[in-house]
Structure formats: C-alpha cells, structure tokens
Design a protein around this motif. Structure first.
Motif, PDB file in Angstrom:
ATOM      1  N   UNK A 129       0.838  -1.192   0.000  1.00 61.90           N
ATOM      2  CA  UNK A 129       0.000   0.000   0.000  1.00 61.90           C
ATOM      3  C   UNK A 129       0.878   1.249   0.000  1.00 61.90           C
ATOM      4  N   UNK A 130       0.646   2.132  -0.968  1.00 55.85           N
ATOM      5  CA  UNK A 130       1.425   3.350  -1.100  1.00 55.85           C
ATOM      6  C   UNK A 130       0.779   4.500  -0.343  1.00 55.85           C
ATOM      7  N   UNK A 131       1.479   5.615  -0.236  1.00 59.16           N
ATOM      8  CA  UNK A 131       0.987   6.777   0.492  1.00 59.16           C
ATOM      9  C   UNK A 131      -0.292   7.356  -0.121  1.00 59.16           C
ATOM     10  N   UNK A 132      -0.490   7.161  -1.415  1.00 58.58           N
ATOM     11  CA  UNK A 132      -1.697   7.671  -2.073  1.00 58.58           C
ATOM     12  C   UNK A 132      -2.826   6.649  -2.032  1.00 58.58           C
ATOM     13  N   UNK A 133      -2.658   5.584  -1.228  1.00 60.99           N
ATOM     14  CA  UNK A 133      -3.639   4.518  -1.036  1.00 60.99           C
ATOM     15  C   UNK A 133      -3.803   3.628  -2.263  1.00 60.99           C
ATOM     16  N   UNK A 134      -2.883   3.709  -3.193  1.00 56.94           N
ATOM     17  CA  UNK A 134      -2.893   2.807  -4.344  1.00 56.94           C
ATOM     18  C   UNK A 134      -1.990   1.606  -4.070  1.00 56.94           C
ATOM     19  N   UNK A 135      -2.258   0.524  -4.775  1.00 57.32           N
ATOM     20  CA  UNK A 135      -1.435  -0.677  -4.636  1.00 57.32           C
ATOM     21  C   UNK A 135      -0.201  -0.536  -5.522  1.00 57.32           C
ATOM     22  N   UNK A 136       0.957  -0.760  -4.933  1.00 52.16           N
ATOM     23  CA  UNK A 136       2.198  -0.616  -5.683  1.00 52.16           C
ATOM     24  C   UNK A 136       2.433  -1.705  -6.706  1.00 52.16           C
ATOM     25  N   UNK A 137       1.714  -2.830  -6.593  1.00 57.08           N
ATOM     26  CA  UNK A 137       1.898  -3.925  -7.553  1.00 57.08           C
ATOM     27  C   UNK A 137       0.557  -4.313  -8.185  1.00 57.08           C
ATOM     28  N   UNK A 138      -0.319  -3.364  -8.339  1.00 61.57           N
ATOM     29  CA  UNK A 138      -1.682  -3.643  -8.812  1.00 61.57           C
ATOM     30  C   UNK A 138      -1.701  -4.460 -10.105  1.00 61.57           C
ATOM     31  N   UNK A 139      -0.839  -4.124 -11.039  1.00 64.42           N
ATOM     32  CA  UNK A 139      -0.844  -4.828 -12.324  1.00 64.42           C
ATOM     33  C   UNK A 139      -0.085  -6.148 -12.265  1.00 64.42           C
ATOM     34  N   UNK A 140       0.552  -6.438 -11.136  1.00 64.36           N
ATOM     35  CA  UNK A 140       1.352  -7.649 -11.009  1.00 64.36           C
ATOM     36  C   UNK A 140       0.915  -8.518  -9.819  1.00 64.36           C
ATOM     37  N   UNK A 141      -0.275  -8.299  -9.325  1.00 59.26           N
ATOM     38  CA  UNK A 141      -0.726  -9.008  -8.130  1.00 59.26           C
ATOM     39  C   UNK A 141      -0.654 -10.526  -8.278  1.00 59.26           C
ATOM     40  N   UNK A 142      -1.090 -11.040  -9.393  1.00 58.84           N
ATOM     41  CA  UNK A 142      -1.089 -12.488  -9.585  1.00 58.84           C
ATOM     42  C   UNK A 142       0.329 -13.048  -9.646  1.00 58.84           C
ATOM     43  N   UNK A 143       1.196 -12.378 -10.363  1.00 57.43           N
ATOM     44  CA  UNK A 143       2.555 -12.883 -10.507  1.00 57.43           C
ATOM     45  C   UNK A 143       3.384 -12.680  -9.246  1.00 57.43           C
ATOM     46  N   UNK A 144       2.975 -11.729  -8.397  1.00 60.81           N
ATOM     47  CA  UNK A 144       3.709 -11.451  -7.166  1.00 60.81           C
ATOM     48  C   UNK A 144       3.169 -12.228  -5.961  1.00 60.81           C
ATOM     49  N   UNK A 148      -0.237 -12.529  -4.988  1.00 61.15           N
ATOM     50  CA  UNK A 148      -1.421 -11.971  -4.332  1.00 61.15           C
ATOM     51  C   UNK A 148      -2.682 -12.141  -5.192  1.00 61.15           C
ATOM     52  N   UNK A 149      -2.957 -13.341  -5.708  1.00 68.12           N
ATOM     53  CA  UNK A 149      -4.175 -13.509  -6.520  1.00 68.12           C
ATOM     54  C   UNK A 149      -5.448 -13.268  -5.713  1.00 68.12           C
TER      55      UNK A 149
END
Length: 281
Positions: A54-69, A71-72
């Motif tokens: 979770x980033x300071x702007x409340x966005x996910x830092x790996x949003x486009x890579x969740x499955x590969x990282x 976090x499915x």
C-alpha cells in the motif's frame, strides 16, 4: 454508462455505488483485513496493519502484477463499493491515518458495510427478475431497509445485528430464486445446494435452473456448461473452468466469482459483469 436495473413495476437502481471505486477509498481493504500466507497471499498481515504494497496515495504498488507477485486473492476481492462509502460518507473524508481512534472505528465499520453492500447488490438484481414480480414490493422494502442501515453513523454499527439482517434477506432471495428458476427445465432434479463439486467433470452439462447456492465448484470443469437461471449465490468458483460456458442468465453471480475462475472469449456473461482481464492472458 451506469448499469441500470430496469423491470416493469420496479425502481431503477444505479449499481454504480455498488462497484468498488478504489480512487475514492483510503485503501481500507489493504489495511482493515487480515491476510494469511497461502496460495492467495504471499504474506501474513494482521487486521489494522497496512499491507506492505500500500502506497501513500492509497494505491497498490503492484496492482498490475498481483497475480505474478503472489497476491491472486487481492484480485478476486470485491467490497461492493463499501470502501468509498465508509471513507467519504460514514467518516466524511477522514483519513484513518489521522488518529488511532478513527482508524480502529473505521476498520470495524468497513467489513459490516461490505456485507450490507453485497446484500444491496443481490437485492437490486432480484428487482430485475420478472418471474419474481410478486415479491418485488417485499424486495423493495428489504432493499430500502438495507440502504438505510448503510447511512447510519459510525457508532451505530457497533450494535448492528448484521447477521440477523442477512438471514432475513437470504430467505427472501431464496424465494426469489425459486420463482426465477421455475421456468427452467427439469429444475427439481438439479439441487446441488452446498454440494461438494470440487474438480467435478461438468463439461457441457445442462445446469439450467440448478440450485448451486454455496456449492464448492473449485477447479470444476464447466467448459461449455449451460448455467442460465442457475442460482450461484455464494458458490465457490475458484479456478473453475468456464470456457465457453453460458452464464448470461445466472442468478446472483458476482464479479468476484468470475475473477476467481478461468474463462475465455467464448464465455457468455451477464451485461452487468465484465470479462476478467486475466482470461485473455
């Protein structure tokens, strides 16, 4: 264009407020919930502790890579719009980082609000089902009451018996389902409520009007299956193969269920839901 539920004799309800709007949420699902290291999550995380992504702007830092990282599980979670409701209505835009008291209360309210918004999603769909027209007035009252509960002040959520309310709504949705499924052929032979269908071979099977409420369909082969008018509320579709399946008239299907499954370009979906991006990968 916002998805409108329109049916003769029904209200028109905009489902937009019941869709997650992460840009207008303080990352509540990334903080309030517990994560357990598993095939779904790469880490252990206690409730109330921000996810490391979770980033300071409340966005996910790996949003486009969740499955590969690893976090499915994050890709299949749906708050049904509860996040933005709690962030900007219940707490009037107060950031949980401002005080520990605000954070604690916000994290308690969020999962309750999420349950209420999920019920609103189902009740809104129920109002669109013409075969259940005789129940529409009752469904409207239930929906209005559920909506009223979502507007309660934060401190009122502590004593809210959401479990009892869910039971009442569930009973109404079951009656709605029975009326809607009555038009399907051979309905009485298709009771799979809560059934263990893990890995089941259901390729091409005619499941029209089946009761699959709460069924375990994990990794089931549903390629080419006909699921029109099948009630799938609460069904576990994780890793189920929906390639070529017809879900155009499935009852109470959610985006989270689709996101947890597999499918392809030939999978037919209700107009209110979107084809998961990972199906094309």
């Amino acid at each position: 264009m916002p998805d409108k539920v329109q049916g003769p004799g029904t209200h028109r309800h905009d489902r937009a407020p019941l869709r997650a709007d992460c840009a207008n949420c303080f990352g509540l699902c990334c903080v309030a919930l517990t994560l357990t290291r598993s095939a779904d999550f790469a880490i252990n995380k206690d409730a109330g502790k921000p996810c490391r992504n979770l980033q300071q702007d409340f966005r996910c830092g790996i949003h486009t890579e969740l499955r590969t990282q690893g976090f499915p599980g994050c890709t299949v979670y749906d708050c049904f719009g509860a996040g933005q409701k709690v962030s900007h209505e219940t707490f009037h835009g107060q950031d949980w980082r401002r005080s520990s008291q605000t954070a604690q209360q916000m994290f308690q309210v969020f999962p309750v609000m999420r349950q209420l918004h999920e019920l609103l999603w189902y009740l809104t769909e129920a109002l669109s089902l013409e075969p259940a027209r005789s129940l529409h007035a009752e469904i409207r009252r239930s929906r209005d009451e559920t909506e009223r509960l979502t507007h309660l002040p934060a401190d009122a959520f502590t004593g809210l018996d959401v479990a009892a309310h869910r039971e009442d709504v569930a009973a109404l949705l079951l009656r709605t389902s029975e009326l809607a499924r009555a038009a399907a052929p051979r309905r009485k032979k298709r009771d799979h409520r809560g059934a263990d269908l893990i890995g089941a071979r259901l390729k091409g099977v005619d499941l029209r009007g089946a009761d699959l409420r709460g069924a375990y369909l994990i990794a089931a082969d549903l390629k080419g299956a006909d699921l029109r008018l099948a009630d799938v509320i609460g069904a576990d579709l994780r890793d189920a193969d929906l390639s070529g399946a017809d879900l155009t008239g499935s009852l109470f299907l959610t985006q989270a269920q689709l996101n947890s499954a597999r499918g392809d370009a030939a999978t037919r979906l209700p107009p209110s839901l979107s084809r998961p991006t990972h199906w094309d990968q």
